[in-house]
Motif scaffolding. Structure first.
Motif, PDB file in Angstrom:
ATOM      1  N   ARG A 127      15.121  15.061  16.074  1.00  0.00           N
ATOM      2  CA  ARG A 127      14.572  13.851  16.694  1.00  0.00           C
ATOM      3  C   ARG A 127      15.019  12.569  16.003  1.00  0.00           C
ATOM      4  NH1 ARG A 127       8.625  13.163  14.456  1.00  0.00           N
ATOM      5  NH2 ARG A 127       8.984  14.014  12.397  1.00  0.00           N
ATOM      6  N   PHE A 163       4.532   7.835  -1.640  1.00  0.00           N
ATOM      7  CA  PHE A 163       4.174   8.548  -0.408  1.00  0.00           C
ATOM      8  C   PHE A 163       3.939   7.573   0.739  1.00  0.00           C
ATOM      9  CE2 PHE A 163       0.621   9.953   2.287  1.00  0.00           C
ATOM     10  CZ  PHE A 163       1.264  10.975   2.939  1.00  0.00           C
ATOM     11  N   LEU A 175      -8.713  16.695  -7.992  1.00  0.00           N
ATOM     12  CA  LEU A 175      -7.425  16.693  -7.279  1.00  0.00           C
ATOM     13  C   LEU A 175      -7.348  17.840  -6.275  1.00  0.00           C
ATOM     14  CD1 LEU A 175      -4.803  15.665 -10.010  1.00  0.00           C
ATOM     15  CD2 LEU A 175      -5.416  14.418  -7.937  1.00  0.00           C
ATOM     16  N   ARG A 224     -11.808  16.004 -19.384  1.00  0.00           N
ATOM     17  CA  ARG A 224     -11.074  15.276 -18.352  1.00  0.00           C
ATOM     18  C   ARG A 224     -10.163  16.179 -17.538  1.00  0.00           C
ATOM     19  NH1 ARG A 224      -9.266   9.384 -20.650  1.00  0.00           N
ATOM     20  NH2 ARG A 224     -11.364   8.510 -20.730  1.00  0.00           N
ATOM     21  N   VAL A 225      -9.611  17.187 -18.206  1.00  0.00           N
ATOM     22  CA  VAL A 225      -8.733  18.113 -17.484  1.00  0.00           C
ATOM     23  C   VAL A 225      -9.527  18.798 -16.375  1.00  0.00           C
ATOM     24  CG1 VAL A 225      -7.308  20.190 -17.677  1.00  0.00           C
ATOM     25  CG2 VAL A 225      -7.270  18.490 -19.495  1.00  0.00           C
ATOM     26  N   MET A 279       1.472  14.931   9.377  1.00  0.00           N
ATOM     27  CA  MET A 279       2.305  15.969   8.758  1.00  0.00           C
ATOM     28  C   MET A 279       2.596  15.614   7.297  1.00  0.00           C
ATOM     29  SD  MET A 279       2.719  18.348  10.937  1.00  0.00           S
ATOM     30  CE  MET A 279       4.129  19.361  10.653  1.00  0.00           C
ATOM     31  N   LEU A 280       2.878  14.335   7.064  1.00  0.00           N
ATOM     32  CA  LEU A 280       3.172  13.926   5.696  1.00  0.00           C
ATOM     33  C   LEU A 280       1.928  14.057   4.814  1.00  0.00           C
ATOM     34  CD1 LEU A 280       5.562  10.911   6.224  1.00  0.00           C
ATOM     35  CD2 LEU A 280       6.003  12.887   4.786  1.00  0.00           C
ATOM     36  N   LEU A 281       0.786  13.668   5.360  1.00  0.00           N
ATOM     37  CA  LEU A 281      -0.453  13.788   4.573  1.00  0.00           C
ATOM     38  C   LEU A 281      -0.758  15.258   4.278  1.00  0.00           C
ATOM     39  CD1 LEU A 281      -2.734  11.114   6.295  1.00  0.00           C
ATOM     40  CD2 LEU A 281      -1.959  11.086   3.930  1.00  0.00           C
ATOM     41  N   ASN A 317       9.045   4.415   9.530  1.00  0.00           N
ATOM     42  CA  ASN A 317       8.730   5.098  10.786  1.00  0.00           C
ATOM     43  C   ASN A 317       9.850   4.911  11.783  1.00  0.00           C
ATOM     44  OD1 ASN A 317       7.246   6.540  12.548  1.00  0.00           O
ATOM     45  ND2 ASN A 317       5.352   5.424  12.128  1.00  0.00           N
ATOM     46  N   GLN A 318       9.772   5.708  12.837  1.00  0.00           N
ATOM     47  CA  GLN A 318      10.774   5.544  13.879  1.00  0.00           C
ATOM     48  C   GLN A 318      10.416   4.342  14.738  1.00  0.00           C
ATOM     49  OE1 GLN A 318      11.036   9.268  16.001  1.00  0.00           O
ATOM     50  NE2 GLN A 318      10.104  10.149  14.199  1.00  0.00           N
ATOM     51  N   TRP A 350     -10.070  16.149 -13.611  1.00  0.00           N
ATOM     52  CA  TRP A 350      -8.830  15.873 -12.852  1.00  0.00           C
ATOM     53  C   TRP A 350      -8.450  17.064 -11.980  1.00  0.00           C
ATOM     54  CZ3 TRP A 350      -5.997  11.724 -11.757  1.00  0.00           C
ATOM     55  CH2 TRP A 350      -6.221  10.559 -12.502  1.00  0.00           C
ATOM     56  N   MET A 398      -4.564   9.945 -21.107  1.00  0.00           N
ATOM     57  CA  MET A 398      -4.729  10.237 -19.681  1.00  0.00           C
ATOM     58  C   MET A 398      -4.151   9.126 -18.793  1.00  0.00           C
ATOM     59  SD  MET A 398      -5.903  13.062 -18.802  1.00  0.00           S
ATOM     60  CE  MET A 398      -6.369  14.485 -19.728  1.00  0.00           C
ATOM     61  N   GLY A 425       8.087  24.628   8.828  1.00  0.00           N
ATOM     62  CA  GLY A 425       7.627  23.239   8.843  1.00  0.00           C
ATOM     63  C   GLY A 425       8.740  22.275   8.468  1.00  0.00           C
ATOM     64  N   PRO A 426       8.384  21.234   7.722  1.00  0.00           N
ATOM     65  CA  PRO A 426       9.393  20.207   7.399  1.00  0.00           C
ATOM     66  C   PRO A 426      10.513  20.728   6.516  1.00  0.00           C
ATOM     67  CG  PRO A 426       7.347  19.824   6.200  1.00  0.00           C
ATOM     68  CD  PRO A 426       7.064  20.917   7.159  1.00  0.00           C
ATOM     69  N   ARG A 446      21.419  21.536  14.703  1.00  0.00           N
ATOM     70  CA  ARG A 446      20.956  20.248  15.222  1.00  0.00           C
ATOM     71  C   ARG A 446      21.886  19.663  16.269  1.00  0.00           C
ATOM     72  NH1 ARG A 446      18.613  16.604  10.342  1.00  0.00           N
ATOM     73  NH2 ARG A 446      17.361  18.204   9.361  1.00  0.00           N
ATOM     74  N   PHE A 470       1.782  16.465   1.767  1.00  0.00           N
ATOM     75  CA  PHE A 470       1.478  15.856   0.474  1.00  0.00           C
ATOM     76  C   PHE A 470       0.272  16.552  -0.179  1.00  0.00           C
ATOM     77  CE2 PHE A 470      -1.081  12.684  -1.858  1.00  0.00           C
ATOM     78  CZ  PHE A 470      -0.173  12.356  -2.854  1.00  0.00           C
ATOM     79  N   TYR A 523       9.606  23.105  17.401  1.00  0.00           N
ATOM     80  CA  TYR A 523      10.485  23.748  16.430  1.00  0.00           C
ATOM     81  C   TYR A 523      11.331  24.805  17.133  1.00  0.00           C
ATOM     82  CZ  TYR A 523       8.375  21.652  12.289  1.00  0.00           C
ATOM     83  OH  TYR A 523       7.977  20.769  11.323  1.00  0.00           O
ATOM     84  N   TYR A 539      12.757  19.478  17.775  1.00  0.00           N
ATOM     85  CA  TYR A 539      12.008  18.723  16.759  1.00  0.00           C
ATOM     86  C   TYR A 539      12.874  18.334  15.572  1.00  0.00           C
ATOM     87  CZ  TYR A 539       8.058  17.335  13.876  1.00  0.00           C
ATOM     88  OH  TYR A 539       7.195  16.613  13.099  1.00  0.00           O
ATOM     89  N   ASN A 595       3.886  12.009  12.424  1.00  0.00           N
ATOM     90  CA  ASN A 595       4.535  11.732  11.141  1.00  0.00           C
ATOM     91  C   ASN A 595       3.519  11.595  10.016  1.00  0.00           C
ATOM     92  OD1 ASN A 595       6.968  11.723  12.362  1.00  0.00           O
ATOM     93  ND2 ASN A 595       7.183   9.519  12.474  1.00  0.00           N
ATOM     94  N   TRP A 596       2.506  10.800  10.279  1.00  0.00           N
ATOM     95  CA  TRP A 596       1.514  10.539   9.228  1.00  0.00           C
ATOM     96  C   TRP A 596       0.741  11.790   8.863  1.00  0.00           C
ATOM     97  CZ3 TRP A 596       0.359   6.635   5.979  1.00  0.00           C
ATOM     98  CH2 TRP A 596       1.046   5.424   6.165  1.00  0.00           C
ATOM     99  N   CYS A 632       5.878   7.052   4.263  1.00  0.00           N
ATOM    100  CA  CYS A 632       5.224   7.101   5.585  1.00  0.00           C
ATOM    101  C   CYS A 632       5.543   5.861   6.401  1.00  0.00           C
ATOM    102  CB  CYS A 632       3.712   7.192   5.421  1.00  0.00           C
ATOM    103  SG  CYS A 632       3.186   8.781   4.830  1.00  0.00           S
ATOM    104  N   ARG A 654      15.040  25.291   3.831  1.00  0.00           N
ATOM    105  CA  ARG A 654      15.002  26.682   4.271  1.00  0.00           C
ATOM    106  C   ARG A 654      16.386  27.323   4.166  1.00  0.00           C
ATOM    107  NH1 ARG A 654      14.007  28.871  10.228  1.00  0.00           N
ATOM    108  NH2 ARG A 654      15.972  27.773  10.474  1.00  0.00           N
ATOM    109  N   TRP A 677      14.444  19.434   6.310  1.00  0.00           N
ATOM    110  CA  TRP A 677      15.029  18.942   5.073  1.00  0.00           C
ATOM    111  C   TRP A 677      16.139  19.858   4.548  1.00  0.00           C
ATOM    112  CZ3 TRP A 677       9.514  18.062   2.627  1.00  0.00           C
ATOM    113  CH2 TRP A 677       8.899  17.010   3.312  1.00  0.00           C
TER     114      TRP A 677
END
Lengths: 509, 310
Positions: free
Chosen positions: B205, B15, A411, A403-404, A446-448, B22-23, A407, B1, A38-39, B196, A451, B274, B202, A443-444, B19, A46, A43
């Motif tokens: 890009r 985050f 989460l 609370r733990v 994959m990032l979500l 963007n491109q 949360w 907390m 993946g990403p 690359r 995340f 990929y 991918y 993009n969105w 996002c 890997r 980055w």
């Protein structure tokens, strides 16, 4: 030495310790090997990981590596489920110990040597040990099936609120037994094919064959094997959650019958894939409906129970809609597993049914790689949903409070569902957005997804770090768990944990 | 907390900021023309002989020489074909796209099999986002800067019609694979590793958004030839026989018609994939009337060195 031995005994002899070890190993494997795709590739992570650990990754061996990785994780998850089952289903202490010891030895050997063979250079001694580990897991399964034998009079239900036959046979136990036998048979289904490896069978990923009009019997067996094993793991966790929530009453009686019938039908349907492929899917659909209905009754029971228990705790006799809703959402660790089963319908079952209906009209028009993304996406989600249910149950076992607990639970639920929803949208993006404009969606989503999954892993890491530090305490939580090693559930029958000793006279475990 | 709440808020904020980076969208027309120096009209001879086919390297023999295009068919080449074919009334232009007659394919009525009947089939849509060729004032026009990019949004019928128009054909899968990996069983056309600066896929890009000022999807054919473009140094990455773009950039239609299915296979991987999809044995397929922003083709012909692509 004594300090070390005490902790070793806790980790490898108590149910709670064994679950902790297995969850820790799966988490580490997921975190480490998740860095290879993946990403992480983009980055540069890997390459860093490969260099750091001196991994040997040949491009032509990618499929084989992935298959071994899946198997090592699956063995560990099976072990966790077995630990749960041997603790919550009435059985003799010696049966529990033998099963747990065998599967522990088996999955750890399979995990260590499987990964060693797959990622760190090929020495076939390691491959042999990988097979040995899996064989031990299989043997533990045989022992489990024997221990779950439902026709043993000692295991007949003592509380008539639990599903039973006229003679008193415990139908929940029967459901566990059927699941265990089906799992053993389905494991053989895969093992037979694997025995042809290099002798007529070549490594492949099932998703790469989706559009091949003619698949050979070995290919069909592998495709059947992976589907049924994941299904049976899901059935097992559903039964476990049922016992955790003390599933009983009318819904339990309906649900267990449906679950037993569904497990049998779905398993036979999958086994029929090799000789009777044209009708196998229809049999599987029937079995799936039965199993999903059984899970539906569990969810209805569970949610009603959560509302009822909370309102009773607050001294409210009858709550309106909002009070009931608040009561339902009060405890995310108990609400979560049932919610994940419901959410699964949007991201797995719903997608699957939609695909089946529109296969020729929509999905077969798309390039195979797009259909492949949808398929792999939805079964990765199913696996991850099972993992989150295990995580939530384990957090409850750890006794998270206040609370733990809130949360942690919320989460895990929100972040994982965010990731699953993002993956679903990603895989179905062609339905909503023209290809040229998909970059933003990719993009969105994959990032979500990254995340959400990263957050779940982070939360898990925090929990496991807490448990690690706890081990250094003289009388930490581990000590309490060692003294009280079994999962606290209402059992369906009173079985003396020791042979030839009446229940009342036996020593407390 | 409270610190946990603040931490979660900061994480979420960072985050969403990430996002939002963007491109640039691909909605304006035209990009700078980049001359790669690779001649897309050239053909390369693939000699008869044995090669290692597929992931598991089965020894396979092709017992004849053949020639294959050195690069994918470009937008300019396809536009030339369309103009010539229109003149000879081999194609029809409608508002929705370009059509041509196809005699149909054998139909086995197998599960999920789509029947390809004789009739006019879509070669390429017109006016769809991602199409680089348009039909204006009775002539075909290529979006400026994309002349030497591989043609995309072309169906299998379009690819096949192009090839047949010039007396060529689409490569079979094994012809394509041998041309891509040579006889030594390599993973990628140029060797066993990928970077690359070797292909458009991918993981590369973002680079093109930077180089071209927007996401172009494709790169010019033969882009990865060791030349330096701005401050980006490519690595010369031809196949064993000197072909370019046999991995990445666009999927390439192949010509086989398989019994019980009329899906047509594509090879090579594209900018959206990929690296594992760029391995020389990786396959993809789609219905022959499918078109996409990263699907193109190249042709083969019997060994006739005097012929050149348009």
């Amino acid at each position: 030495m004594q300090l070390f031995l005490q902790r070793f005994n806790y980790l490898f002899q108590s149910t709670k310790g064994l679950v902790l070890v297995a969850i820790s190993l799966v988490s580490m494997v997921t975190a480490l090997f998740g860095m290879l795709s993946g990403p992480m590739v983009e980055w540069g992570i890997r390459d860093f990981v490969v260099d750091l650990f001196n991994m040997k990754l040949l491009a032509e061996e990618r499929e084989g590596r992935i298959i071994m990785l899946y198997h090592t994780i699956a063995m560990s998850v099976l072990a966790i489920e077995v630990y749960f089952i041997t603790s919550i289903v009435p059985m003799k202490k010696h049966q529990q110990s033998t099963i747990n010891a065998t599967i522990t030895f088996g999955y750890i050997i399979a995990l260590l040597f499987g990964l060693k063979f797959a990622y760190f250079g090929h020495d076939f001694v390691y491959h042999g040990l990988f097979l040995l580990g899996q064989s031990l897991v299989f043997f533990a399964g045989l022992l489990l099936a024997a221990a779950l034998w439902p026709w043993n009079k000692e295991t007949y239900v003592t509380n008539k609120d639990y599903a039973h036959t006229r003679r008193g046979i415990d139908l929940e136990r029967m459901a566990f037994f059927v699941m265990a036998v089906a799992t053993l048979g389905s494991a053989i289904f895969g093992a037979v094919t694997a025995s042809y490896w290099g002798n007529g069978h070549e490594t492949f990923l099932a998703e790469d064959l989706i559009r091949e009009p003619h698949k050979n019997p070995l290919q069909l067996a592998v495709i059947g094997h992976l589907h049924i094993m994941l299904t049976l793991i899901a059935i097992a966790i559903t039964l476990i959650v049922g016992r955790w929530l003390d599933f009983k009453g009318m819904f339990h009686k309906i649900s267990m019958r449906l679950m037993i019938a569904g497990t049998v039908v779905i398993t036979l349907g999958v086994w029929a894939v090799v000789p009777y492929q044209p009708i196998a899917h229809k049999i599987i659909y029937v079995g799936s409906v039965l199993v999903m209905l059984a899970a539906f009754f569990l969810v209805v029971f569970g949610w009603r129970k959560l509302i009822h228990d909370r309102l009773q705790e607050l001294g409210i006799e009858k709550g309106g809609f909002w009070k009931s809703l608040r009561a339902l959402l009060h405890d995310p660790l108990k609400f979560g597993p049932l919610w994940q089963m419901v959410f699964m319908n949007f991201t797995v079952s719903g997608v699957g049914i939609f695909m089946a209906i529109n296969l020729d009209k929509i999905f077969r028009v798309w390039p195979a790689r797009e259909e492949r993304i949808t398929l792999t996406g939805h079964w990765h989600i199913l696996s991850a949903i099972i993992a989150t249910i295990i995580i939530l149950y384990y957090a409850d076992i750890c006794g998270l409070k206040g609370r733990v607990r809130q949360w942690f639970g919320w989460l895990v639920i929100i972040c994982s569902d965010l990731a699953f929803a993002a993956v679903t949208v990603f895989s179905m993006k062609r339905l909503f957005v023209q290809e040229i404009h998909q970059a933003a969606v990719v993009n969105w989503t994959m990032l979500l997804a990254d995340f959400g999954l990263a957050m779940v892993l982070l939360i898990m890491a925090l929990l496991l770090l807490w448990r690690l530090f706890d081990l250094f305490k003289g009388s930490g939580l581990w000590k309490k768990e060692f003294d009280n090693p079994e999962l606290e559930v209402e059992k369906t029958a009173d079985v003396s944990p020791y042979p030839h000793i009446p229940q009342q006279g036996g020593p407390k475990s | 907390m409270n610190w946990i709440k603040n931490l979660c808020f900061l994480l979420c904020l960072s985050f969403f900021v990430t996002c939002s980076i963007n491109q640039p969208a691909d909605n304006s027309s035209g990009i700078p023309f980049i001359d790669t120096g690779i001649d897309s009209a050239k053909w390369v001879t693939i000699p008869a002989g044995e090669f290692l086919q597929g992931q598991h390297k089965h020894k396979t023999t092709i017992d004849y020489d053949y020639e294959i295009m050195r690069t994918d068919v470009t937008n300019a080449q396809f536009a030339t074909y369309l103009s010539e074919a229109l003149q000879k009334q081999a194609i029809q232009v409608a508002d929705t796209g370009i059509f041509a007659f196809h005699p149909g394919e054998p139909f086995d009525n197998y599960k999920h099999e789509k029947e390809i009947k004789a009739g006019d089939w879509l070669l390429m849509p017109l006016g769809k986002p991602g199409a680089r060729i348009s039909f204006e004032s009775d002539s075909f026009r290529v979006e400026p800067g994309y002349e030497n990019h591989p043609v995309v949004m072309v169906t299998w019928f379009g690819a096949n019609a192009f090839a047949e128009f010039y007396g060529w054909r689409l490569p079979t899968e094994i012809e394509w694979e041998k041309a891509a990996r040579g006889s030594d069983g390599r993973v990628y056309p140029w060797g066993n590793e990928i970077g690359r600066n070797q292909a458009n896929y991918y993981s590369s890009r973002h680079l093109f958004a930077k180089l071209f000022g927007k996401r172009t999807i494709t790169t010019p054919v033969g882009y990865y030839n060791g030349k330096k473009y701005g401050d980006f140094q490519t690595l010369d990455s031809p196949s064993a026989y000197g072909l370019y773009d046999m991995a990445g950039n666009v999927w390439q239609w192949t010509g086989d018609d398989y019994k019980d299915t009329h899906l047509h296979y594509m090879r090579g991987g594209s900018e959206a994939n990929y690296e594992y999809n760029l391995r020389t044995w990786a396959r993809n397929n789609a219905s022959p009337d499918y078109y996409g922003i990263n699907v193109g083709f190249r042709c083969v012909r019997e060994k006739k060195p005097e012929m050149n692509a348009p």
